[in-house]
Design a protein around this motif. Sequence first.
Motif, mmCIF file in Angstrom:
data_model
loop_
_atom_site.group_PDB
_atom_site.id
_atom_site.type_symbol
_atom_site.label_atom_id
_atom_site.label_comp_id
_atom_site.label_asym_id
_atom_site.label_seq_id
_atom_site.Cartn_x
_atom_site.Cartn_y
_atom_site.Cartn_z
ATOM 1 N N MET A 1 0.846 -1.171 0.000
ATOM 2 C CA MET A 1 0.000 0.000 0.000
ATOM 3 C C MET A 1 0.893 1.235 0.000
ATOM 4 O O MET A 1 1.764 1.393 0.841
ATOM 5 N N ARG A 2 0.653 2.129 -0.953
ATOM 6 C CA ARG A 2 1.483 3.327 -1.057
ATOM 7 C C ARG A 2 0.912 4.441 -0.181
ATOM 8 O O ARG A 2 -0.288 4.505 0.056
ATOM 9 N N PRO A 3 1.774 5.342 0.305
ATOM 10 C CA PRO A 3 1.296 6.426 1.165
ATOM 11 C C PRO A 3 0.421 7.407 0.386
ATOM 12 O O PRO A 3 0.551 7.564 -0.828
ATOM 13 N N ASP A 4 -0.482 8.031 1.077
ATOM 14 C CA ASP A 4 -1.392 9.020 0.481
ATOM 15 C C ASP A 4 -0.589 10.238 0.032
ATOM 16 O O ASP A 4 0.061 10.896 0.846
ATOM 17 N N PRO A 5 -0.614 10.582 -1.265
ATOM 18 C CA PRO A 5 0.167 11.726 -1.748
ATOM 19 C C PRO A 5 -0.332 13.062 -1.198
ATOM 20 O O PRO A 5 0.384 14.046 -1.206
ATOM 21 N N ALA A 6 -1.546 13.087 -0.689
ATOM 22 C CA ALA A 6 -2.082 14.330 -0.130
ATOM 23 C C ALA A 6 -1.480 14.649 1.238
ATOM 24 O O ALA A 6 -1.687 15.746 1.765
ATOM 25 N N LEU A 7 -0.721 13.728 1.812
ATOM 26 C CA LEU A 7 -0.094 13.985 3.106
ATOM 27 C C LEU A 7 0.916 15.131 3.021
ATOM 28 O O LEU A 7 1.167 15.818 4.007
ATOM 29 N N GLY A 8 1.493 15.347 1.831
ATOM 30 C CA GLY A 8 2.408 16.468 1.634
ATOM 31 C C GLY A 8 1.704 17.795 1.853
ATOM 32 O O GLY A 8 2.283 18.746 2.390
ATOM 33 N N LEU A 9 0.446 17.867 1.454
ATOM 34 C CA LEU A 9 -0.341 19.080 1.686
ATOM 35 C C LEU A 9 -0.590 19.267 3.172
ATOM 36 O O LEU A 9 -0.480 20.378 3.683
ATOM 37 N N LEU A 10 -0.894 18.201 3.860
ATOM 38 C CA LEU A 10 -1.123 18.283 5.304
ATOM 39 C C LEU A 10 0.130 18.780 6.025
ATOM 40 O O LEU A 10 0.045 19.607 6.935
ATOM 41 N N ALA A 11 1.284 18.323 5.567
ATOM 42 C CA ALA A 11 2.540 18.736 6.191
ATOM 43 C C ALA A 11 2.808 20.229 5.987
ATOM 44 O O ALA A 11 3.417 20.877 6.843
ATOM 45 N N ARG A 12 2.337 20.811 4.871
ATOM 46 C CA ARG A 12 2.589 22.223 4.570
ATOM 47 C C ARG A 12 1.381 23.117 4.842
ATOM 48 O O ARG A 12 1.424 24.313 4.567
ATOM 49 N N TYR A 13 0.302 22.551 5.364
ATOM 50 C CA TYR A 13 -0.955 23.270 5.536
ATOM 51 C C TYR A 13 -0.788 24.579 6.310
ATOM 52 O O TYR A 13 -1.252 25.628 5.866
ATOM 53 N N ASP A 14 -0.135 24.533 7.455
ATOM 54 C CA ASP A 14 0.032 25.743 8.282
ATOM 55 C C ASP A 14 0.823 26.822 7.555
ATOM 56 O O ASP A 14 0.608 28.008 7.776
ATOM 57 N N GLU A 15 1.718 26.409 6.692
ATOM 58 C CA GLU A 15 2.542 27.357 5.942
ATOM 59 C C GLU A 15 1.758 28.026 4.805
ATOM 60 O O GLU A 15 1.867 29.232 4.590
ATOM 61 N N VAL A 16 0.952 27.246 4.093
ATOM 62 C CA VAL A 16 0.293 27.763 2.895
ATOM 63 C C VAL A 16 -1.100 28.331 3.146
ATOM 64 O O VAL A 16 -1.593 29.128 2.345
ATOM 65 N N LEU A 17 -1.738 27.950 4.239
ATOM 66 C CA LEU A 17 -3.100 28.426 4.521
ATOM 67 C C LEU A 17 -3.213 29.948 4.523
ATOM 68 O O LEU A 17 -4.088 30.502 3.848
ATOM 69 N N PRO A 18 -2.342 30.679 5.238
ATOM 70 C CA PRO A 18 -2.492 32.138 5.244
ATOM 71 C C PRO A 18 -2.330 32.766 3.861
ATOM 72 O O PRO A 18 -2.987 33.761 3.549
#
Length: 166
Positions: A1-18
């Motif tokens: 099972m491969r990791p969810d590619p959307a996890l990269g977005l979760l990791a950067r969420y606090d940075e990109v949200l503002p």
Amino acid sequence: MRPDPALGLLARYDEVLPQVYGYLLARCRVAALAEDLTAETFLAAVAALRKPGAPVLTVGWLIGVARHKLADHWRREERERRGLVALDGEAEHVEDPWEVHLDVMAAHDVLAELGPHHRAALTLRYLDGLPVPEVADCLGRTVHATEALLVRARGAFRKTYQGKEG
């Protein structure tokens, strides 16, 4: 099972949200709407990142997704109400910075009064600085139809703006 590619977005969420929220708030000027569109942007980003051949996650790409969500919102709003007013105005050179600030506020108020398709076209063209072919692509129109829309929108903006000055 491969990791969810959307996890990269979760990791950067606090940075990109503002940045995404700030982009949307500056264009729609309604906090609740900007929040809703920001949520739609991130949901669309997650869906896109999970597809094969997903784009590279960058702030620029997310802003592009946000731009499309904002254009989609304006298109929906336009379909709901067909009575439309248009936009255009050219600011005169004013020495007093306060006068310039007041003119900018008045221009934003006039822009907010316009119909969604005029507001979208003018925002994409003059605030975002997109060339007409890219504006046409964002709005799902031909280049010639977009040029005509921009002419009508500028005229309506000018009329509304001058009416406020009087």
